[in-house]
Design a protein around this motif. Structure first.
Motif, short mmCIF file in Angstrom:
data_model
loop_
_atom_site.label_atom_id
_atom_site.label_comp_id
_atom_site.label_asym_id
_atom_site.label_seq_id
_atom_site.Cartn_x
_atom_site.Cartn_y
_atom_site.Cartn_z
N UNK A 159 0.83 -1.20 0.00
CA UNK A 159 0.00 0.00 0.00
C UNK A 159 0.87 1.25 0.00
N UNK A 160 1.94 1.24 0.79
CA UNK A 160 2.84 2.39 0.81
C UNK A 160 3.50 2.60 -0.55
N UNK A 161 3.84 1.50 -1.22
CA UNK A 161 4.43 1.61 -2.55
C UNK A 161 3.41 2.19 -3.53
N UNK A 162 2.15 1.80 -3.40
CA UNK A 162 1.11 2.34 -4.28
C UNK A 162 0.98 3.85 -4.06
N UNK A 169 3.23 9.94 -10.22
CA UNK A 169 2.61 9.83 -11.53
C UNK A 169 2.78 8.49 -12.21
N UNK A 170 3.17 7.46 -11.44
CA UNK A 170 3.34 6.12 -12.01
C UNK A 170 2.00 5.39 -11.88
N UNK A 173 1.83 1.47 -12.46
CA UNK A 173 2.50 0.79 -11.35
C UNK A 173 1.65 0.83 -10.09
N UNK A 174 1.00 1.96 -9.83
CA UNK A 174 0.14 2.07 -8.65
C UNK A 174 -1.03 1.11 -8.74
N UNK A 175 -1.64 1.02 -9.92
CA UNK A 175 -2.78 0.12 -10.10
C UNK A 175 -2.36 -1.33 -9.92
#
Length: 278
Positions: A159-162, A169-170, A173-175
């Motif tokens: 979650x922190x990486x998301x 703006x990635x 990657x977030x999805x």
């Protein structure tokens, strides 16, 4: 409050930032001089001295006096994330929590406010980034849903990486991170609540679409949540470049802003359907 605080002794700069947030300013919830002492008492501090001096200097002095007692400082942090502190201006709470997390992450911690229950959770300091919030805050904590502490910590890290991907703006990657988080939560919830629902399928081989259906059929997530989970699953599959080519659509910030609340809704439904301890 747990018997042992997750805090260690905070850095001097962290204490200064904490004092700044407690005092407030034109952009954060403002406390008058006499209100600061009252805040410390509401947080659970005993024997708070009478206010005397400049707001921030006096507040920093009080924090420094108790620097070697992380439990006392934890009380302050949790009170800052408590909705009852902002009954007159409830819209101030998200800004205060965001301001605290902006510096607290460097201590490897983060304030969460799931369902109005403030808590501190561990996070990776390397993920620090200005404004690394997602579009909405998740209101259920991983440890509310998953008994396996190691897995709960790992999913919190996803979650922190998301959040970091969102801030930079990635979007794809977030999805993908959110889809990974969704799969991890669902498979462990099924394992812990009723592993027989997996049948003969190994947890390492069960597909996300099957997990979504299983949790809906079990009554753990609603029909609306199930429907939108499948949309997130399709975007999660963009981890395979050919899947993105086939869809002929490049996810953008709006796409991510629609995917994030899906995960929020899943965690909320799972928390609401948590079996009652006997």
């Amino acid at each position: 409050m747990t018997s042992q605080s997750p805090l260690s002794i905070l850095d001097t700069n962290t204490l200064e930032e904490l004092a700044r947030v407690i005092c407030g300013d034109d952009h954060l919830y403002y406390r008058k001089s006499y209100e600061i002492a009252q805040f410390l008492e509401r947080a659970g501090w005993q024997q708070v001295p009478e206010y005397d001096g400049y707001r921030k200097d006096w507040t920093l002095a009080r924090l420094t006096e108790r620097r070697n007692d992380p439990t006392e400082l934890e009380k302050i942090l949790l009170r800052l994330a408590d909705p009852r502190e902002y009954l007159d201006e409830p819209e101030q709470l998200p800004a205060v929590v965001s301001a605290v997390n902006a510096f607290l992450i460097h201590e490897g911690l983060r304030l969460e406010n799931p369902g109005g229950r403030p808590r501190l959770v561990a996070c990776d300091p390397s993920l620090a980034h200005p404004g690394n919030q997602g579009p909405v805050e998740l209101r259920a904590a991983m440890t509310d849903l998953i008994n396996d502490q190691q897995m709960a910590d790992l999913l919190q890290h996803r979650l922190d990486e998301a959040r970091t991907c969102y801030a930079n703006g990635a979007h794809v990657a977030a999805i993908i991170m959110l889809g990974s988080l969704l799969e991890g939560v669902l498979v462990h919830v099924v394992q812990e609540r009723d592993a027989s629902l997996l049948g003969r399928t190994s947890p390492d081989r069960v597909y996300l679409d099957a997990l979504i259906k299983t949790c809906h059929d079990a009554g753990w997530i609603g029909a609306d949540v199930e429907r939108f989970c499948h949309e997130l699953r399709k975007y999660r599959n963009f981890v395979h470049p050919r899947a993105e080519i086939r869809e002929a659509h490049v996810p953008d910030r709006d796409t991510l802003n629609m995917c994030w609340p899906v995960v929020n809704a899943v965690l909320n439904d799972l928390a609401d359907s948590q079996p009652t301890a006997t």
